[in-house]
Enzyme design. Structure first.
Site, PDB file in Angstrom:
ATOM      1  N   LYS A   9       0.819  -1.464  -0.067  1.00 31.73           N
ATOM      2  CA  LYS A   9       0.027   0.055   0.051  1.00 31.73           C
ATOM      3  C   LYS A   9       0.949   1.285  -0.119  1.00 31.73           C
ATOM      4  CE  LYS A   9      -3.993  -2.274   2.221  1.00 31.73           C
ATOM      5  NZ  LYS A   9      -4.965  -2.148   3.416  1.00 31.73           N
ATOM      6  N   TYR A  49     -12.290  -1.554  -4.097  1.00 30.84           N
ATOM      7  CA  TYR A  49     -12.813  -1.745  -2.589  1.00 30.84           C
ATOM      8  C   TYR A  49     -14.388  -1.590  -2.456  1.00 30.84           C
ATOM      9  CZ  TYR A  49      -8.353  -2.198  -0.161  1.00 30.84           C
ATOM     10  OH  TYR A  49      -7.235  -2.715   0.250  1.00 30.84           O
ATOM     11  N   ASN A 112      -1.811   0.064   6.939  1.00 28.67           N
ATOM     12  CA  ASN A 112      -1.651  -1.371   7.552  1.00 28.67           C
ATOM     13  C   ASN A 112      -0.863  -2.207   6.393  1.00 28.67           C
ATOM     14  OD1 ASN A 112      -3.577  -1.967   5.971  1.00 28.67           O
ATOM     15  ND2 ASN A 112      -4.790  -3.389   7.173  1.00 28.67           N
ATOM     16  N   HIS A 115      -2.122  -5.548   1.481  1.00 28.58           N
ATOM     17  CA  HIS A 115      -3.401  -6.367   1.257  1.00 28.58           C
ATOM     18  C   HIS A 115      -3.110  -7.476   0.895  1.00 28.58           C
ATOM     19  CE1 HIS A 115      -7.291  -7.003  -0.523  1.00 28.58           C
ATOM     20  NE2 HIS A 115      -6.572  -7.591  -1.650  1.00 28.58           N
ATOM     21  N   GLU A 126      -9.438 -10.302  -8.059  1.00 25.48           N
ATOM     22  CA  GLU A 126      -8.530  -8.818  -7.704  1.00 25.48           C
ATOM     23  C   GLU A 126      -7.251  -9.138  -8.624  1.00 25.48           C
ATOM     24  OE1 GLU A 126      -9.722  -8.618  -2.825  1.00 25.48           O
ATOM     25  OE2 GLU A 126      -7.610  -9.280  -3.532  1.00 25.48           O
TER      26      GLU A 126
END
Ligand code: IDP
Ligand code: MG
Length: 141
Positions: A9, A49, A112, A115, A126
């Protein structure tokens, strides 16, 4: 062989942790099938998302995921989806197990670091979000 989608990310890229995180991934036995660096538009982040569109954190998540460059990877291993979720740890780094990537490197529940797909079915969806068929040719072993 099972495949999963990983995303490093924008916080991972900003903190210069791309190499360290990829090193954890390779050390855990995952083969990198495909990899690219890109910046998502807010529209692309919203689409990726979409399942979370009703959640309170959706707008913040879309802004965060389109705030800088990311690295998308297709990883291959037996049991890749579940094993990768174990390697990254719980969504909130405070709840993630010792030694997991999020516990080691993440600042908070939103930022975080990484993913990972949550099912084999979602991994396929995805992976095709980021990669075309000719980018997904199996590794020679
Ligand atoms: P996961 O990435 O561990 O599968 P999800 O529940 O699918 O977690 O949420 C997707 C992403 O949305 C998380 O990785 C995190 O970046 C963000 N997120 C999830 N829950 C929260 C929250 O309560 N506050 C802020 N961000 C959140
Ligand atoms: Mg998820």
């Amino acid at each position: 062989m099972e495949r999963t989608l990983a995303i490093l990310k924008p916080d991972c890229v900003r903190k210069n942790l791309v190499g360290k995180v990829i090193s954890h991934i390779e050390s855990a036995g995952f083969k990198i099938v495909a990899m690219k660096m890109l910046k998502l538009t807010p529209e692309q982040a919203r689409a990726f998302y979409y399942v979370h569109r009703e959640r309170h954190f959706y707008n913040d998540l879309v802004n965060f995921m389109s705030s800088g460059k990311i690295v998308a990877l297709v990883l291959e291993k037996e049991n890749a989806v579940d094993d990768f979720r174990k390697l990254i740890g719980a969504t909130d780094p405070k709840e993630a197990e010792e030694g997991t990537i999020r516990r080691l490197y993440a600042d908070n529940k939103q930022e975080n670091i990484v993913h990972g797909s949550d099912s084999v079915e979602n991994a396929k969806i995805e992976i095709s979000f980021f990669f075309s068929q000719n980018e997904l040719i199996a590794n020679e072993t």
